[in-house]
Enzyme design. Structure first.
Site, PDB file in Angstrom:
ATOM      1  N   ARG A   1     -27.377 -37.271 -42.035  1.00 43.89           N
ATOM      2  CA  ARG A   1     -26.929 -38.588 -41.598  1.00 43.89           C
ATOM      3  C   ARG A   1     -25.470 -38.761 -41.943  1.00 43.89           C
ATOM      4  NH1 ARG A   1     -29.991 -43.964 -43.325  1.00 43.89           N
ATOM      5  NH2 ARG A   1     -28.799 -43.568 -45.189  1.00 43.89           N
TER       6      ARG A   1
ATOM      7  N   THR B   1     -21.432 -43.809 -40.144  1.00 49.24           N
ATOM      8  CA  THR B   1     -22.118 -44.364 -38.967  1.00 49.24           C
ATOM      9  C   THR B   1     -23.628 -44.424 -39.142  1.00 49.24           C
ATOM     10  OG1 THR B   1     -22.417 -42.201 -37.947  1.00 49.24           O
ATOM     11  CG2 THR B   1     -20.353 -43.349 -37.465  1.00 49.24           C
TER      12      THR B   1
ATOM     13  N   ASP C   1     -31.864 -41.325 -52.708  1.00 47.61           N
ATOM     14  CA  ASP C   1     -31.610 -40.229 -51.774  1.00 47.61           C
ATOM     15  C   ASP C   1     -32.624 -39.122 -52.037  1.00 47.61           C
ATOM     16  OD1 ASP C   1     -30.558 -37.765 -50.633  1.00 47.61           O
ATOM     17  OD2 ASP C   1     -28.772 -38.954 -50.192  1.00 47.61           O
TER      18      ASP C   1
ATOM     19  N   ASP D   1     -31.267 -35.422 -52.421  1.00 43.51           N
ATOM     20  CA  ASP D   1     -30.579 -35.224 -53.706  1.00 43.51           C
ATOM     21  C   ASP D   1     -31.567 -35.180 -54.864  1.00 43.51           C
ATOM     22  OD1 ASP D   1     -28.036 -34.967 -52.709  1.00 43.51           O
ATOM     23  OD2 ASP D   1     -27.514 -37.084 -52.968  1.00 43.51           O
TER      24      ASP D   1
HETATM   25  C1  PRP Z   1     -32.394 -38.436 -45.094  1.00 41.12           C
HETATM   26  C2  PRP Z   1     -33.890 -38.346 -44.891  1.00 41.12           C
HETATM   27  C3  PRP Z   1     -34.030 -38.464 -43.400  1.00 41.12           C
HETATM   28  C4  PRP Z   1     -32.921 -39.430 -43.056  1.00 41.12           C
HETATM   29  C5  PRP Z   1     -33.504 -40.792 -42.873  1.00 41.12           C
HETATM   30  O1  PRP Z   1     -31.790 -37.232 -44.833  1.00 41.12           O
HETATM   31  O2  PRP Z   1     -34.451 -37.186 -45.413  1.00 41.12           O
HETATM   32  O3  PRP Z   1     -33.870 -37.257 -42.707  1.00 41.12           O
HETATM   33  O4  PRP Z   1     -32.000 -39.442 -44.176  1.00 41.12           O
HETATM   34  O5  PRP Z   1     -32.542 -41.687 -42.440  1.00 41.12           O
HETATM   35  P1  PRP Z   1     -32.565 -42.334 -40.980  1.00 41.12           P
HETATM   36  O6  PRP Z   1     -33.966 -42.764 -40.736  1.00 41.12           O
HETATM   37  O7  PRP Z   1     -31.594 -43.470 -41.118  1.00 41.12           O
HETATM   38  O8  PRP Z   1     -32.105 -41.303 -39.996  1.00 41.12           O
HETATM   39  P2  PRP Z   1     -30.215 -37.004 -45.098  1.00 41.12           P
HETATM   40  O9  PRP Z   1     -29.463 -37.276 -43.839  1.00 41.12           O
HETATM   41  O10 PRP Z   1     -29.799 -37.746 -46.325  1.00 41.12           O
HETATM   42  O11 PRP Z   1     -30.126 -35.446 -45.321  1.00 41.12           O
HETATM   43  P3  PRP Z   1     -30.756 -34.513 -46.467  1.00 41.12           P
HETATM   44  O12 PRP Z   1     -32.238 -34.495 -46.251  1.00 41.12           O
HETATM   45  O13 PRP Z   1     -30.118 -33.195 -46.194  1.00 41.12           O
HETATM   46  O14 PRP Z   1     -30.380 -35.088 -47.813  1.00 41.12           O
HETATM   47  N1  URA Z   2     -32.225 -41.217 -46.748  1.00 42.19           N
HETATM   48  C1  URA Z   2     -32.706 -41.206 -48.019  1.00 42.19           C
HETATM   49  O1  URA Z   2     -32.844 -40.123 -48.633  1.00 42.19           O
HETATM   50  N2  URA Z   2     -33.009 -42.382 -48.589  1.00 42.19           N
HETATM   51  C2  URA Z   2     -32.891 -43.545 -47.944  1.00 42.19           C
HETATM   52  O2  URA Z   2     -33.201 -44.595 -48.533  1.00 42.19           O
HETATM   53  C3  URA Z   2     -32.383 -43.545 -46.633  1.00 42.19           C
HETATM   54  C4  URA Z   2     -32.072 -42.363 -46.062  1.00 42.19           C
END
Ligand code: PRP
Ligand code: URA
Length: 212
Positions: A106, A110, A203, A206
């Protein structure tokens, strides 16, 4: 919102484990273990309607008619990175499932998803697909994953398993795909200004991989 296509897993064990997951003092090790355990419990619900077929087997006593899972073969598709944390739990339940990967992150400004990797089983179009990702926030990532799978030829109901969902994300995904069924352990209050789920669990990527 079409809540007929949303199933909240309200089992007490699930709710108990989810509370530990939410706690900011939970270690990465325990967080990873809990994500995997919750995926197994949730997978149990998400596979409740799998079709059965009759087979004849021989017990040590006699021949008998028994039941086994029939219908389409399964594919589990984690949205990277955080979805990876749910794969082992689902595979414990369905060891023969194939695993496809969709890489998405993400944008911090944005909040829109950016796809950076994909590798799906070659016969994914013939499979029952279960998408896994712990967090459904704006719904952008899950909606993009569903669109990608449809373009890859996946038909019928796609199951989306998340651990925590925001109402905004549920709305977006239900509107984006008319044949998605969403499984979640909780529907939270909403999103904050950074599009994080409130109260959420922070997160997920993380916390699973210890990157912050
Ligand atoms: C997080 C999560 C989803 C997304 C959800 O991933 O694991 O994929 O955000 O958010 P949304 O519904 O607003 O799209 P992130 O983009 O943080 O990547 P990561 O899993 O690599 O940490
Ligand atoms: N992605 C995450 O990991 N946590 C949130 O709360 C939203 C997006």
């Amino acid at each position: 919102m079409d809540l007929e296509r949303v199933k909240v897993i309200d089992h007490p064990m699930v709710q108990h484990k989810l509370s530990i997951l939410r706690n900011k003092d939970t270690s990465s090790k325990q967080f990873r273990e809990l994500v995997s355990e919750l995926a197994l419990f949730e997978g149990y619900e998400a596979t409740r309607d799998l079709p059965l077929e009759k087979v004849v087997i021989e017990t040590p006593i006699c021949e008998t008619e028994a039941l086994r899972i029939g219908g389409k073969k399964l594919a589990v598709v984690p949205i990277l990175r955080a979805g990876l944390g749910m794969v082992d739990g689902v595979l414990e339940l369905i060891p023969a499932a194939r695993v496809g990967h969709l890489g998405m992150y993400r944008d911090e400004e944005t909040h829109l998803p950016h796809a950076y990797y994909d590798k799906l089983p070659s016969d994914v179009a013939e499979r029952q697909v279960i998408v896994v990702d712990p967090m459904l926030a704006t719904g952008g990532s899950a909606a993009a994953a569903l669109q990608y799978l449809r373009e890859a030829g996946v038909t019928g109901t796609i199951k989306l398993m998340v651990l925590v969902a925001a109402p905004e994300g549920l709305e977006t995904v239900l509107a984006a795909d008319e044949d998605v069924m969403i499984y979640t352990c909780a529907i939270d209050e909403g999103l904050n200004e950074a599009a994080y789920i409130v109260p959420g669990l922070g997160d997920a990527g993380d916390r699973i991989f210890g990157t912050k």
